[in-house]
Design an enzyme around this catalytic site. Structure first.
Site, PDB file in Angstrom:
ATOM      1  N   ASP A  18      57.232  -5.920  38.252  1.00  0.00           N
ATOM      2  CA  ASP A  18      58.489  -6.339  37.980  1.00  0.00           C
ATOM      3  C   ASP A  18      59.226  -6.834  39.718  1.00  0.00           C
ATOM      4  OD1 ASP A  18      60.899  -6.934  36.564  1.00  0.00           O
ATOM      5  OD2 ASP A  18      62.131  -4.872  37.378  1.00  0.00           O
ATOM      6  N   ASP A  20      62.230  -7.634  40.143  1.00  0.00           N
ATOM      7  CA  ASP A  20      64.317  -7.293  40.254  1.00  0.00           C
ATOM      8  C   ASP A  20      64.298  -5.785  40.161  1.00  0.00           C
ATOM      9  OD1 ASP A  20      65.954  -9.869  41.065  1.00  0.00           O
ATOM     10  OD2 ASP A  20      64.693 -10.542  38.374  1.00  0.00           O
TER      11      ASP A  20
END
Length: 229
Positions: A18, A20
């Site tokens: 991922d 963020d």
């Protein structure tokens, strides 16, 4: 290391990150902006409520939910202001998550394939990776929620990332920091690792099926070849 050691990244054919909160330290900035903006628009929420409701989800999903609650025009205004204010916050404060540059260097030396699967837009993902000096680690190996019909917590984004890399989802590991992301990774049939340095509560990440870890330095790369070699 063995298959029972999920934190050994050498045990997998592909490591899906991922963005963020995992690669770039943006979640705290984003949640602060979301909370302030929602209050201005008439929807008071605690930090914990913002995290539970929105963290890990796409901008389109957030706009739709705000629109359902406050009206479509307000939802659209929320989306515009969120992008504007977050862009400024990132320009002022965004940095790589502690330990990430070193981890990516170690993965490259070990020859472990990596990619990014993020709820952000392609432009937003690219800007954050460039600003934090991480873009060169991934090149074009980036998947965005705009490429799939259903974003996190659906499995679509992780299945797309695995398919682009020609990898079996069962031989992939996803590094996430949100409940929505962990839920999607598990649904995709991957191993989900839940980073504890962000905002989601450990108990919720583990309940969603993630193996929790506290620091990027906890992720290991064994000296032995991957399984099946």
């Amino acid at each position: 290391m063995t298959a029972q050691d999920p934190l050994d990244l050498r045990s997998y054919d592909l490591v899906i990150f991922d963005n963020d909160g995992v690669l770039v330290d943006s979640e705290t900035l984003t949640v602060e902006v979301e909370q302030q903006l929602l209050a201005e628009l008439g929807w008071e929420m605690s930090t914990a409520e913002v995290v539970a409701r929105f963290m890990g989800r796409s901008l389109a999903a957030e706009v739709a939910e705000v629109g359902d609650r406050l009206g479509a025009d307000v939802g659209a205004r929320f989306g515009e202001l969120l992008v504007e204010r977050c862009t400024q916050a990132y320009a002022d404060h965004l940095a790589a998550v502690a330990g990430v540059p070193e981890l990516l260097d170690r993965l490259a030396v070990a020859g472990v394939p990596t990619c990014v699967a993020s709820s952000g837009t392609p432009e937003g993902i690219a800007a954050k990776l460039e600003r934090t000096g991480l873009a060169a680690h991934f090149g074009d190996r980036v998947s965005s929620a705009v490429e799939v019909e259903h974003g996190k917590p659906a499995p679509d984004l992780f299945l797309l990332a695995a398919r682009k890399a020609g990898a079996d989802p069962a031989r992939c590991v996803v590094v996430e920091d949100s409940v929505a992301g962990v839920t999607g990774a598990v649904a995709a049939g991957t191993t989900a690792l839940a980073y504890g340095g962000s905002l989601a509560p450990r108990a919720e990440l583990e309940a969603a099926g993630g193996t929790w870890f506290a620091r990027m330095s906890d992720l290991r790369i064994s000296a032995r070849p991957p399984r099946g070699v």
